[in-house]
Design a protein around this motif. Sequence first.
Motif, PDB file in Angstrom:
ATOM      1  N   SER A   1       0.838  -1.209   0.000  1.00  0.00           N
ATOM      2  CA  SER A   1       0.000   0.000   0.000  1.00  0.00           C
ATOM      3  C   SER A   1       0.868   1.253   0.000  1.00  0.00           C
ATOM      4  O   SER A   1       0.584   2.228  -0.708  1.00  0.00           O
ATOM      5  N   TYR A   2       1.923   1.213   0.809  1.00  0.00           N
ATOM      6  CA  TYR A   2       2.832   2.359   0.864  1.00  0.00           C
ATOM      7  C   TYR A   2       3.412   2.670  -0.512  1.00  0.00           C
ATOM      8  O   TYR A   2       3.396   3.813  -0.972  1.00  0.00           O
ATOM      9  N   PHE A   3       3.941   1.664  -1.186  1.00  0.00           N
ATOM     10  CA  PHE A   3       4.607   1.895  -2.462  1.00  0.00           C
ATOM     11  C   PHE A   3       3.633   2.319  -3.557  1.00  0.00           C
ATOM     12  O   PHE A   3       3.954   3.177  -4.392  1.00  0.00           O
ATOM     13  N   VAL A   4       2.452   1.730  -3.577  1.00  0.00           N
ATOM     14  CA  VAL A   4       1.455   2.108  -4.590  1.00  0.00           C
ATOM     15  C   VAL A   4       1.047   3.567  -4.397  1.00  0.00           C
ATOM     16  O   VAL A   4       1.006   4.353  -5.356  1.00  0.00           O
ATOM     17  N   LEU A   5       0.753   3.946  -3.159  1.00  0.00           N
ATOM     18  CA  LEU A   5       0.340   5.332  -2.890  1.00  0.00           C
ATOM     19  C   LEU A   5       1.486   6.309  -3.131  1.00  0.00           C
ATOM     20  O   LEU A   5       1.256   7.460  -3.534  1.00  0.00           O
ATOM     21  N   MET A   6       2.713   5.851  -2.936  1.00  0.00           N
ATOM     22  CA  MET A   6       3.874   6.702  -3.223  1.00  0.00           C
ATOM     23  C   MET A   6       3.905   7.079  -4.696  1.00  0.00           C
ATOM     24  O   MET A   6       4.063   8.256  -5.053  1.00  0.00           O
ATOM     25  N   PHE A   7       3.729   6.087  -5.569  1.00  0.00           N
ATOM     26  CA  PHE A   7       3.817   6.376  -7.000  1.00  0.00           C
ATOM     27  C   PHE A   7       2.599   7.121  -7.525  1.00  0.00           C
ATOM     28  O   PHE A   7       2.708   7.889  -8.479  1.00  0.00           O
ATOM     29  N   ILE A   8       1.456   6.923  -6.900  1.00  0.00           N
ATOM     30  CA  ILE A   8       0.293   7.735  -7.265  1.00  0.00           C
ATOM     31  C   ILE A   8       0.560   9.187  -6.871  1.00  0.00           C
ATOM     32  O   ILE A   8       0.269  10.120  -7.626  1.00  0.00           O
ATOM     33  N   GLY A   9       1.144   9.380  -5.686  1.00  0.00           N
ATOM     34  CA  GLY A   9       1.466  10.724  -5.219  1.00  0.00           C
ATOM     35  C   GLY A   9       2.504  11.407  -6.084  1.00  0.00           C
ATOM     36  O   GLY A   9       2.433  12.619  -6.332  1.00  0.00           O
TER      37      GLY A   9
ATOM     38  N   VAL B   1      11.385  16.347  -3.870  1.00  0.00           N
ATOM     39  CA  VAL B   1      11.810  16.869  -2.565  1.00  0.00           C
ATOM     40  C   VAL B   1      10.623  16.973  -1.610  1.00  0.00           C
ATOM     41  O   VAL B   1      10.728  16.634  -0.425  1.00  0.00           O
ATOM     42  N   SER B   2       9.474  17.424  -2.103  1.00  0.00           N
ATOM     43  CA  SER B   2       8.282  17.531  -1.253  1.00  0.00           C
ATOM     44  C   SER B   2       7.834  16.154  -0.776  1.00  0.00           C
ATOM     45  O   SER B   2       7.467  15.973   0.388  1.00  0.00           O
ATOM     46  N   ALA B   3       7.852  15.178  -1.668  1.00  0.00           N
ATOM     47  CA  ALA B   3       7.457  13.822  -1.301  1.00  0.00           C
ATOM     48  C   ALA B   3       8.412  13.257  -0.246  1.00  0.00           C
ATOM     49  O   ALA B   3       7.985  12.604   0.713  1.00  0.00           O
ATOM     50  N   ALA B   4       9.696  13.517  -0.413  1.00  0.00           N
ATOM     51  CA  ALA B   4      10.682  13.053   0.561  1.00  0.00           C
ATOM     52  C   ALA B   4      10.445  13.710   1.922  1.00  0.00           C
ATOM     53  O   ALA B   4      10.643  13.093   2.966  1.00  0.00           O
ATOM     54  N   ALA B   5      10.020  14.969   1.900  1.00  0.00           N
ATOM     55  CA  ALA B   5       9.724  15.668   3.151  1.00  0.00           C
ATOM     56  C   ALA B   5       8.503  15.057   3.837  1.00  0.00           C
ATOM     57  O   ALA B   5       8.470  14.927   5.064  1.00  0.00           O
ATOM     58  N   VAL B   6       7.505  14.679   3.067  1.00  0.00           N
ATOM     59  CA  VAL B   6       6.332  14.006   3.635  1.00  0.00           C
ATOM     60  C   VAL B   6       6.769  12.709   4.316  1.00  0.00           C
ATOM     61  O   VAL B   6       6.304  12.371   5.403  1.00  0.00           O
ATOM     62  N   PHE B   7       7.715  12.011   3.694  1.00  0.00           N
ATOM     63  CA  PHE B   7       8.229  10.759   4.235  1.00  0.00           C
ATOM     64  C   PHE B   7       8.829  10.962   5.618  1.00  0.00           C
ATOM     65  O   PHE B   7       8.757  10.077   6.479  1.00  0.00           O
ATOM     66  N   THR B   8       9.405  12.137   5.859  1.00  0.00           N
ATOM     67  CA  THR B   8      10.045  12.389   7.150  1.00  0.00           C
ATOM     68  C   THR B   8       9.043  12.647   8.277  1.00  0.00           C
ATOM     69  O   THR B   8       9.442  12.789   9.437  1.00  0.00           O
ATOM     70  N   LEU B   9       7.758  12.701   7.958  1.00  0.00           N
ATOM     71  CA  LEU B   9       6.746  12.834   9.008  1.00  0.00           C
ATOM     72  C   LEU B   9       6.410  11.473   9.629  1.00  0.00           C
ATOM     73  O   LEU B   9       5.754  11.402  10.666  1.00  0.00           O
ATOM     74  N   THR B  10       6.870  10.390   9.001  1.00  0.00           N
ATOM     75  CA  THR B  10       6.524   9.059   9.487  1.00  0.00           C
ATOM     76  C   THR B  10       7.069   8.730  10.880  1.00  0.00           C
ATOM     77  O   THR B  10       6.440   7.931  11.588  1.00  0.00           O
TER      78      THR B  10
ATOM     79  N   PHE C   1       1.080  10.785   1.966  1.00  0.00           N
ATOM     80  CA  PHE C   1       1.091  10.744   3.429  1.00  0.00           C
ATOM     81  C   PHE C   1       0.286   9.553   3.952  1.00  0.00           C
ATOM     82  O   PHE C   1       0.665   8.917   4.941  1.00  0.00           O
ATOM     83  N   VAL C   2      -0.836   9.246   3.296  1.00  0.00           N
ATOM     84  CA  VAL C   2      -1.626   8.076   3.696  1.00  0.00           C
ATOM     85  C   VAL C   2      -0.759   6.816   3.591  1.00  0.00           C
ATOM     86  O   VAL C   2      -0.780   5.944   4.465  1.00  0.00           O
ATOM     87  N   GLY C   3       0.030   6.735   2.512  1.00  0.00           N
ATOM     88  CA  GLY C   3       0.944   5.614   2.359  1.00  0.00           C
ATOM     89  C   GLY C   3       2.004   5.595   3.446  1.00  0.00           C
ATOM     90  O   GLY C   3       2.384   4.531   3.942  1.00  0.00           O
ATOM     91  N   CYS C   4       2.472   6.775   3.829  1.00  0.00           N
ATOM     92  CA  CYS C   4       3.497   6.867   4.881  1.00  0.00           C
ATOM     93  C   CYS C   4       2.968   6.390   6.229  1.00  0.00           C
ATOM     94  O   CYS C   4       3.723   5.850   7.047  1.00  0.00           O
ATOM     95  N   VAL C   5       1.683   6.582   6.479  1.00  0.00           N
ATOM     96  CA  VAL C   5       1.074   6.077   7.714  1.00  0.00           C
ATOM     97  C   VAL C   5       1.174   4.546   7.734  1.00  0.00           C
ATOM     98  O   VAL C   5       1.527   3.941   8.751  1.00  0.00           O
ATOM     99  N   ALA C   6       0.877   3.926   6.583  1.00  0.00           N
ATOM    100  CA  ALA C   6       0.985   2.467   6.485  1.00  0.00           C
ATOM    101  C   ALA C   6       2.422   2.017   6.729  1.00  0.00           C
ATOM    102  O   ALA C   6       2.677   1.012   7.412  1.00  0.00           O
ATOM    103  N   HIS C   7       3.386   2.774   6.194  1.00  0.00           N
ATOM    104  CA  HIS C   7       4.808   2.446   6.362  1.00  0.00           C
ATOM    105  C   HIS C   7       5.211   2.566   7.837  1.00  0.00           C
ATOM    106  O   HIS C   7       5.934   1.718   8.376  1.00  0.00           O
ATOM    107  N   ALA C   8       4.731   3.604   8.502  1.00  0.00           N
ATOM    108  CA  ALA C   8       5.085   3.840   9.897  1.00  0.00           C
ATOM    109  C   ALA C   8       4.530   2.745  10.809  1.00  0.00           C
ATOM    110  O   ALA C   8       5.207   2.273  11.724  1.00  0.00           O
ATOM    111  N   VAL C   9       3.296   2.340  10.564  1.00  0.00           N
ATOM    112  CA  VAL C   9       2.675   1.289  11.376  1.00  0.00           C
ATOM    113  C   VAL C   9       3.329  -0.059  11.089  1.00  0.00           C
ATOM    114  O   VAL C   9       3.373  -0.946  11.947  1.00  0.00           O
ATOM    115  N   TYR C  10       3.864  -0.204   9.898  1.00  0.00           N
ATOM    116  CA  TYR C  10       4.532  -1.445   9.501  1.00  0.00           C
ATOM    117  C   TYR C  10       5.717  -1.766  10.419  1.00  0.00           C
ATOM    118  O   TYR C  10       5.954  -2.937  10.758  1.00  0.00           O
TER     119      TYR C  10
END
Length: 283
Positions: free
Chosen positions: A69-77, A84-93, A149-158
Amino acid sequence: MLFFSMLVAGSFSLGVQIANDISALSINSFRFLVSSIIIGSAAVALHGSPRPHFRGFWRYIILGGMFASYFVLMFIGLKTAAPVSAAAVFTLTPIVAAVAGYLMLRQVTTGHMAIALAIGAVGALWVIFRADWQAFLAFDIGRGEVIYFVGCVAHAVYAPTIRLLNRGEPVLMFTFGMLIGGTALLVIYGWSDILATDWMSLPTKTWLILAYLSIGASTMTFVLFQFASLRLKSAKVMAYTYLTPSWVLIWETVLGNGLPPLLILVGIALTIVALLILFKTPD
């Protein structure tokens, strides 16, 4: 995790180049399948038959579904979000991981870690809103960043889920099980996209990027992440991702895409300060 963050950063700068050429489900079905073959071969060579380690296979379905789910939502995003913005979102995890780690494993975030997470979050938001205070007040954030960010939530809980579901399986075998679960779900859910993709007509550049995503940003990072998650607190594992925007800037420069506005570098600096504080924090 330092090596992990560098490899992951490449998936932002390279992934954005093919995000609109091939569907997210096709990209990730391919990378999960390749990773399954590589890691599965290594796991069987080192540990023999996977059957004894695959008891309770439902665990791998859950883990594979979360990571897929994380990877699919990443590429949709990435269809609309800048690397750079996407990488910054990743740092909220890390913040999400800290909450999940406490709720699921009762992992307590220390004062040093809380300070680091707060500084890192400020730095991430600074980059996401492109150092524009008015954009922050208006909460002017792109659709791609929200999806990711929704994907990052899945990554963080993982991260804490790995500790919760691991029964002592070797890292490679545990990763192999997760990949099988993720591959199965991706192929079932994305079957129509996979069939619709004209694989033989994809340009060489796309295949090269797919190779990197499958081996560097998937196979290697899966193992590194599993290894770290079994040894570090969930928040600390994810906190190393604070370096990802900095790595992305290096990738973007190397690829000839230039640097962002100077003010954005302030946010990058804050994420690095956050990581330095974490270096001083016991595991």
